[in-house]
Design an enzyme around this catalytic site. Structure first.
Site, short mmCIF file in Angstrom:
data_model
loop_
_atom_site.label_atom_id
_atom_site.label_comp_id
_atom_site.label_asym_id
_atom_site.label_seq_id
_atom_site.Cartn_x
_atom_site.Cartn_y
_atom_site.Cartn_z
N GLU A 1 3.15 1.48 -1.01
CA GLU A 1 3.96 0.43 -1.64
C GLU A 1 5.09 0.02 -0.70
O GLU A 1 5.73 0.86 -0.07
CB GLU A 1 4.53 0.93 -2.97
CG GLU A 1 5.33 -0.14 -3.70
CD GLU A 1 5.88 0.31 -5.05
OE1 GLU A 1 6.19 -0.55 -5.88
OE2 GLU A 1 6.02 1.54 -5.26
N LYS B 1 2.15 -6.48 -9.10
CA LYS B 1 2.58 -5.40 -10.00
C LYS B 1 2.87 -5.95 -11.39
O LYS B 1 3.68 -6.86 -11.57
CB LYS B 1 3.83 -4.74 -9.41
CG LYS B 1 4.26 -3.44 -10.09
CD LYS B 1 5.41 -2.82 -9.29
CE LYS B 1 5.78 -1.44 -9.77
NZ LYS B 1 6.82 -0.84 -8.90
N CYS C 1 2.35 1.60 -8.46
CA CYS C 1 3.43 2.49 -8.88
C CYS C 1 3.60 2.56 -10.40
O CYS C 1 2.81 3.21 -11.08
CB CYS C 1 4.74 2.10 -8.19
SG CYS C 1 5.98 3.42 -8.14
#
Length: 276
Positions: free
Chosen positions: A44, A114, A155
């Site tokens: 990331e 995301k 994440c």
């Protein structure tokens, strides 16, 4: 047909210099290719410190962005598929935390923005609000590289099991998670969540963190790992910068799903997960 693919997890130390970060990523991709990796995975925010104050300055768009252009060239040159961690993406005046999937011809075959933004406040330990700078994505992402169908999450997405179930139902055999957990949540939740999502959905999980940089404002946990569909941790790093390799035998999915057929045992007569 060989059911085994070799993945490479590049746990690179990210610094406050885009060009150096890109050069390091390319070197790790080259090393991975020389070690016969089929799929190379970056962490990331691999081109940018994980810091709200840096995202806009480092942001790029897909059309003329230096980072993805460089990674695409490396994929083509070294003949590897690349799941390019994530970078700050600028699109229509909005910033996203975005992962680009690139095939071994250098073509972009998928993009995951995301979906769940990391807004957390644990007094005295960690406070971060991605939503102050970033916009959320709205898509469930599964890409087909020919030898494997790969789901992508970033994440904080890992904390939402519905997203992972939908990727599994779309045929994902492996789910890649570029992720920068911190030194508060990492020791408690990193392995727990990766193993849970693997066993929930009977898929391989490849979770790739930046290396730990004690000089950064935000210190990543590291501990990149690969987990099999029965929740066994196959390989794992610590906090150091390194490349982690794993041979993934996709036939294990069939074996596990036959022995413990939980996906078949879902009670869709009383509950259902679906994409809107």
């Amino acid at each position: 047909m060989d059911s085994t693919i070799k993945v490479s997890l590049c746990q690179m130390k990210v610094i406050d210099d885009k060009d150096i970060n890109i050069e390091k990523a390319i070197k790790m991709i080259e090393t991975s290719a020389k070690n016969n990796a089929d799929v190379v995975i970056l962490p990331e925010m691999f081109n940018c410190p994980y810091d709200n104050s840096k995202f806009r300055a480092y942001a790029e768009n897909l059309v003329n962005g230096k980072t993805i252009e460089s990674i695409s060239k490396a994929a083509r040159e070294f003949k590897v598929h690349i799941i390019a961690g994530s970078i700050p993406e600028l699109a229509e005046e909005k910033l996203y935390n975005t992962c680009f999937a690139i095939d071994d011809n250098g073509n972009t075959i998928g993009r995951h923005r995301k979906v769940h933004l990391f807004d957390v406040n644990i007094p005295g330990k960690i406070e971060f609000r991605e939503s102050d700078m970033l916009a959320p994505g709205n898509d469930i992402t599964v890409v087909d590289i020919g030898c494997c169908k790969i789901g992508i999450a970033i994440c904080y997405d890992v904390r939402f099991p519905e997203l992972f179930r939908l990727m599994a139902l779309k045929g994902a055999q492996m789910i890649v998670i570029p992720a920068a957990f911190n030194m508060t949540t990492g020791p408690l939740h990193w392995e727990l969540l990766m193993r849970a999502r693997a066993v929930d959905n009977q898929v391989f999980i490849a979770a790739v963190s930046p290396a730990r940089n004690e000089n950064a404002n935000y210190v990543a946990y590291g501990n990149s790992m690969v987990v099999d569909p029965f929740a066994e941790v196959l390989v794992r790093l610590g906090g150091e910068e390194d490349i982690l390799y794993s041979n993934i035998d996709l036939s294990k999915l069939t074996k596990v799903r036959n022995e413990l057929p939980l996906l078949k045992h879902r009670r869709e007569d009383i509950y259902e997960v679906y994409e809107k």
